[in-house]
Scaffold this active site. Structure first.
Site, short mmCIF file in Angstrom:
data_model
loop_
_atom_site.label_atom_id
_atom_site.label_comp_id
_atom_site.label_asym_id
_atom_site.label_seq_id
_atom_site.Cartn_x
_atom_site.Cartn_y
_atom_site.Cartn_z
N THR A 61 0.85 -1.19 0.00
CA THR A 61 0.00 0.00 0.00
C THR A 61 0.88 1.24 0.00
OG1 THR A 61 -0.15 0.21 2.41
CG2 THR A 61 -1.81 -1.17 1.33
N SER A 84 6.64 -0.40 7.02
CA SER A 84 6.05 -0.08 5.72
C SER A 84 4.75 0.72 5.91
CB SER A 84 5.76 -1.36 4.93
OG SER A 84 4.75 -2.12 5.57
N HIS A 85 4.32 1.38 4.85
CA HIS A 85 3.11 2.19 4.90
C HIS A 85 1.92 1.38 5.44
CE1 HIS A 85 -0.69 3.76 3.27
NE2 HIS A 85 -0.18 4.93 3.60
N GLY A 86 1.68 0.21 4.87
CA GLY A 86 0.53 -0.60 5.29
C GLY A 86 0.56 -0.96 6.76
#
Length: 127
Positions: A61, A84-86
């Protein structure tokens, strides 16, 4: 040479995509358990297919995906680590998440029921 710790290796999958009975193991990214319909989405333009209470299964994501976090029950990503973004957004929204399971989007079928454990880093096919 120096090796980075597992959580800093970015998009490198933690484990091979080997199926363990009816489930998979990846990185625990956001704690909690969720069960729901798996919605396999590869592009942000398809996020409209994701209904409230479903488990989003995606390659990764980025900020364009953020609006869907308010309606999903869980998140499973092929790439990424705990930073990470997600993973970060899942924790902000208190959505259980498992990341780093290579090719999981090819192994889970859109519409089947899955259960994820974001504390243990596991994903199971229920039906």
């Amino acid at each position: 040479g120096t090796s980075y710790p597992a959580f800093l290796r970015g998009d490198t999958p933690l484990v091979k995509p080997a199926v363990v009975a009816v489930g998979w193991s990846g990185r625990a990214a956001s704690p909690g358990r969720a069960r729901g319909v798996a919605r396999v989405v590869r592009l942000p333009s398809d996020l409209g297919r994701v209904a409230s209470g479903e488990v989003l299964v995606a390659p990764s994501t980025d900020p364009a995906w953020t609006p869907v976090f308010s309606r999903i029950a869980g998140l499973v990503l092929e790439r990424g680590g705990v930073l990470s973004h997600g993973a970060v957004v899942a924790r902000e929204y208190r959505v259980p998440a498992v990341v780093g399971i290579a090719n999981i989007g090819d192994q889970i079928h859109d519409g089947e029921i899955v259960e994820i454990d974001g504390s243990a880093g596991t994903v199971k096919r229920i039906g």
